[in-house]
Design an enzyme around this catalytic site. Structure first.
Site, PDB file in Angstrom:
ATOM      1  N   GLU A   1      -7.693  -0.142  11.443  1.00 35.68           N
ATOM      2  CA  GLU A   1      -7.265  -1.660  11.058  1.00 35.68           C
ATOM      3  C   GLU A   1      -6.699  -2.145  12.288  1.00 35.68           C
ATOM      4  O   GLU A   1      -6.020  -1.212  12.856  1.00 35.68           O
ATOM      5  CB  GLU A   1      -6.427  -1.643   9.798  1.00 35.68           C
ATOM      6  CG  GLU A   1      -7.279  -1.186   8.663  1.00 35.68           C
ATOM      7  CD  GLU A   1      -6.494  -1.089   7.171  1.00 35.68           C
ATOM      8  OE1 GLU A   1      -5.463  -1.772   7.237  1.00 35.68           O
ATOM      9  OE2 GLU A   1      -6.879  -0.421   6.269  1.00 35.68           O
TER      10      GLU A   1
ATOM     11  N   HIS B   1      -8.371   1.144   5.093  1.00 40.07           N
ATOM     12  CA  HIS B   1      -8.499   0.580   3.689  1.00 40.07           C
ATOM     13  C   HIS B   1      -9.698   1.445   2.898  1.00 40.07           C
ATOM     14  O   HIS B   1     -10.843   1.832   3.580  1.00 40.07           O
ATOM     15  CB  HIS B   1      -8.652  -0.846   4.053  1.00 40.07           C
ATOM     16  CG  HIS B   1      -8.793  -1.647   2.766  1.00 40.07           C
ATOM     17  ND1 HIS B   1      -9.860  -2.153   1.903  1.00 40.07           N
ATOM     18  CD2 HIS B   1      -7.705  -2.330   1.907  1.00 40.07           C
ATOM     19  CE1 HIS B   1      -9.609  -2.945   1.005  1.00 40.07           C
ATOM     20  NE2 HIS B   1      -7.945  -3.038   0.992  1.00 40.07           N
TER      21      HIS B   1
ATOM     22  N   LYS C   1      -6.079 -13.656   3.151  1.00 40.25           N
ATOM     23  CA  LYS C   1      -4.666 -13.365   3.251  1.00 40.25           C
ATOM     24  C   LYS C   1      -4.116 -14.206   4.336  1.00 40.25           C
ATOM     25  O   LYS C   1      -3.738 -15.376   3.545  1.00 40.25           O
ATOM     26  CB  LYS C   1      -4.449 -12.039   4.200  1.00 40.25           C
ATOM     27  CG  LYS C   1      -4.732 -10.823   3.223  1.00 40.25           C
ATOM     28  CD  LYS C   1      -5.575  -9.785   3.441  1.00 40.25           C
ATOM     29  CE  LYS C   1      -5.792  -8.741   2.352  1.00 40.25           C
ATOM     30  NZ  LYS C   1      -6.897  -7.982   2.552  1.00 40.25           N
TER      31      LYS C   1
ATOM     32  N   ASP D   1     -10.953  -3.831  11.894  1.00 42.98           N
ATOM     33  CA  ASP D   1     -10.620  -4.504  10.658  1.00 42.98           C
ATOM     34  C   ASP D   1      -9.254  -5.179  10.756  1.00 42.98           C
ATOM     35  O   ASP D   1      -8.161  -4.429  10.628  1.00 42.98           O
ATOM     36  CB  ASP D   1     -10.686  -3.693   9.390  1.00 42.98           C
ATOM     37  CG  ASP D   1     -10.262  -4.446   8.031  1.00 42.98           C
ATOM     38  OD1 ASP D   1      -9.704  -5.583   7.993  1.00 42.98           O
ATOM     39  OD2 ASP D   1     -10.521  -3.805   6.860  1.00 42.98           O
TER      40      ASP D   1
ATOM     41  N   SER E   1      -2.400  -1.966   6.218  1.00 37.97           N
ATOM     42  CA  SER E   1      -2.154  -2.915   4.786  1.00 37.97           C
ATOM     43  C   SER E   1      -1.192  -2.388   4.029  1.00 37.97           C
ATOM     44  O   SER E   1      -0.261  -3.102   3.338  1.00 37.97           O
ATOM     45  CB  SER E   1      -3.461  -3.174   4.315  1.00 37.97           C
ATOM     46  OG  SER E   1      -3.841  -1.528   3.670  1.00 37.97           O
TER      47      SER E   1
ATOM     48  N   HIS F   1      -4.865  -8.102   8.094  1.00 37.86           N
ATOM     49  CA  HIS F   1      -3.528  -8.483   8.137  1.00 37.86           C
ATOM     50  C   HIS F   1      -2.931  -8.820   9.487  1.00 37.86           C
ATOM     51  O   HIS F   1      -1.981  -9.256   9.573  1.00 37.86           O
ATOM     52  CB  HIS F   1      -2.746  -7.116   7.573  1.00 37.86           C
ATOM     53  CG  HIS F   1      -3.130  -6.813   6.256  1.00 37.86           C
ATOM     54  ND1 HIS F   1      -2.549  -7.571   5.075  1.00 37.86           N
ATOM     55  CD2 HIS F   1      -3.917  -5.782   5.914  1.00 37.86           C
ATOM     56  CE1 HIS F   1      -3.127  -6.956   3.918  1.00 37.86           C
ATOM     57  NE2 HIS F   1      -4.002  -5.874   4.487  1.00 37.86           N
TER      58      HIS F   1
ATOM     59  N   ASN G   1       0.140 -11.654   0.011  1.00 38.72           N
ATOM     60  CA  ASN G   1      -0.581 -11.770   1.448  1.00 38.72           C
ATOM     61  C   ASN G   1      -0.946 -13.134   1.934  1.00 38.72           C
ATOM     62  O   ASN G   1      -1.480 -13.383   3.068  1.00 38.72           O
ATOM     63  CB  ASN G   1      -1.865 -11.031   1.354  1.00 38.72           C
ATOM     64  CG  ASN G   1      -1.602  -9.482   1.059  1.00 38.72           C
ATOM     65  OD1 ASN G   1      -0.738  -9.015   1.169  1.00 38.72           O
ATOM     66  ND2 ASN G   1      -2.630  -9.051   0.311  1.00 38.72           N
TER      67      ASN G   1
HETATM   68  C1  PLP Z   1      -7.726  -6.900   1.817  1.00 37.04           C
HETATM   69  C2  PLP Z   1      -8.367  -5.737   2.832  1.00 37.04           C
HETATM   70  C3  PLP Z   1      -9.881  -5.849   2.678  1.00 37.04           C
HETATM   71  C4  PLP Z   1     -10.771  -6.524   1.690  1.00 37.04           C
HETATM   72  O1  PLP Z   1     -10.754  -7.868   1.810  1.00 37.04           O
HETATM   73  P1  PLP Z   1     -11.095  -8.779   0.609  1.00 37.04           P
HETATM   74  O2  PLP Z   1     -11.362 -10.067   1.282  1.00 37.04           O
HETATM   75  O3  PLP Z   1      -9.839  -9.180   0.016  1.00 37.04           O
HETATM   76  O4  PLP Z   1     -12.236  -8.090  -0.131  1.00 37.04           O
HETATM   77  C5  PLP Z   1     -10.348  -5.196   3.779  1.00 37.04           C
HETATM   78  N1  PLP Z   1      -9.668  -4.373   4.592  1.00 37.04           N
HETATM   79  C6  PLP Z   1      -8.387  -4.362   4.705  1.00 37.04           C
HETATM   80  C7  PLP Z   1      -7.640  -3.679   5.462  1.00 37.04           C
HETATM   81  C8  PLP Z   1      -7.798  -5.213   3.580  1.00 37.04           C
HETATM   82  O5  PLP Z   1      -6.348  -5.190   3.757  1.00 37.04           O
END
Ligand code: PLP
Length: 391
Positions: free
Chosen positions: A175, A133, A236, A204, A179, A207, A47
């Protein structure tokens, strides 16, 4: 007995079902290569979309941060763990994103717990995209609100729930870039619907941040929407680790005062905040995004000429549809033998019967890496078709 009986049975079943998981030690620095079992692989599961984890500026900022502040923050942010570097980073982020205020968390997982559990009360309505997620779904389940999950990326489904609800406080969570699917939420339509129904929107953008939009501002910039709550991670595209929540002054003040994940957890090291600042400055200069876009374009056009089914995505996440977990594992294994590290994504991360290879592209890939991967997938298509396991 070294484990409770029920749990032992679940573990035994999982071991037998091609769903068993374990960590694989990677002996290479984060980036283009993965090194395991005495050999190196081209890494198509990372990522670190912009290749910043190994960028000299980011490494130097981390080192200088450690030399100046020490390696740990020594406390939770409200006690003694909030240092100048955290403060600067939070200011830079709020400037960049055009939000009143930003708070920093050690992980995106805990940021999502914090927001949903702290903000929502018993009579509130929480609407989440079905494919959100695990950190969002879990947070929603443990919050006091009643939660409904609407069909993935379908604003009409969202609309139906909203128009039926008489809850005073309604929060819609999606999101920006999904993801495991790589597709993008129709944020403009969702924001409109939310506004019409006096619901709040939370995005969120784990990505999307850093890779999409002007100066890498992410999905909200692409669709020109201003959700009430933004979550983004630094693990990421930033190539570091940690996360942020952004919103109004009052929202962040509330979460700071009542969010247990914030209050009762050691702050990220200041050195890490220095590294994130350096990554942010690179992201704003947009030098890596173009390379990533070219790599995505190159991979997509090569894959159009193979028999594999690619899921519709324009982002760095390019899932190859498989279906059965066994086939996904076998394909991942066959690629490994050819020198590519591509993880099979299986339930429960994705729904039953929807196993896939989650291929990710980064700015660190060279064109030749991508050509080799497509060629190998082409060769494997023949083998898999002969064995009648081609999806
Ligand atoms: C990776 C991810 C998270 C968690 O983030 P971390 O910092 O890795 O704990 C939360 N939401 C989504 C959509 C993710 O892909």
């Amino acid at each position: 007995m070294t484990l409770f009986a029920n749990q032992f049975n679940r573990l035994t079943q999982r071991r037998a079902s091609s769903l068993y998981r374990q960590c694989q030690v990677n002996d290479a620095p984060t980036g283009r290569l993965f090194f395991a079992n005495g050999r190196s692989y081209l890494n198509f599961s990372s990522n670190d979309y912009l290749g910043l984890a190994q960028h000299p500026d980011v490494i130097q900022a981390y080192q200088q941060g450690a030399a100046r502040y020490g390696v740990g923050s020594g406390g939770s942010p409200l006690v003694t763990g909030y240092q100048q570097a955290h403060h600067q980073l939070a200011e830079q982020l709020s400037d960049w994103l055009g939000v009143d205020r930003v708070m920093l968390l050690t992980s995106g997982f805990s940021a999502n717990q914090l927001v949903l559990k702290t903000l929502l009360e018993a009579d509130d309505l929480l609407l989440q995209d079905k494919l959100n997620h695990a950190s969002l779904i879990d947070a929603g389940l443990t919050s006091q609100a009643s939660m409904r999950r609407f069909l993935h990326n379908q604003p009409e489904a969202l609309l139906k729930y909203l128009s039926r609800s008489d809850a005073t406080n309604k929060l819609v969570v999606t999101e920006g870039v999904f993801s495991m699917d790589g597709d993008q939420a129709p944020l403009h339509q969702m924001a409109q619907i939310c506004e019409q129904h006096q619901a709040w929107l939370m995005v969120d953008d784990a990505h999307g941040i850093g890779v999409l939009g002007q100066q890498g501002r992410g999905s909200c910039d692409v669709y020109q929407v201003q959700p009430q709550i933004r979550m983004a991670t630094f693990g990421k595209a930033f190539g570091v680790g940690g996360a942020m929540v952004g919103g109004s002054d009052d929202l962040i003040a509330f979460l700071t005062n009542f969010g247990r994940e914030y209050i009762y957890s050691t702050a990220m090291p200041a050195a890490q905040a220095c590294a994130v600042q350096a990554a942010l400055s690179l992201i704003r200069q947009q030098q890596q995004q173009q390379q990533l876009r070219e790599n995505i374009q190159c991979f997509k056009s090569l894959m159009e000429q193979t028999p594999w089914t690619m899921m519709a995505s324009d982002t760095a996440i390019q899932p190859l549809w498989v279906g059965s977990s066994e086939t996904a594992l076998a394909l991942s294994q066959a690629l490994r033998e050819k020198g590519f590290w591509v993880s099979a994504i299986r339930p429960p991360t994705v729904p039953q019967g929807q196993a896939r290879l989650r291929i990710t592209l980064t700015a660190a890939h060279q064109q030749q890496d991508i050509v080799q991967l497509a060629e190998s997938l082409n060769e494997l298509a023949v083998v898999f078709a002969q064995n009648e396991v081609m999806p």
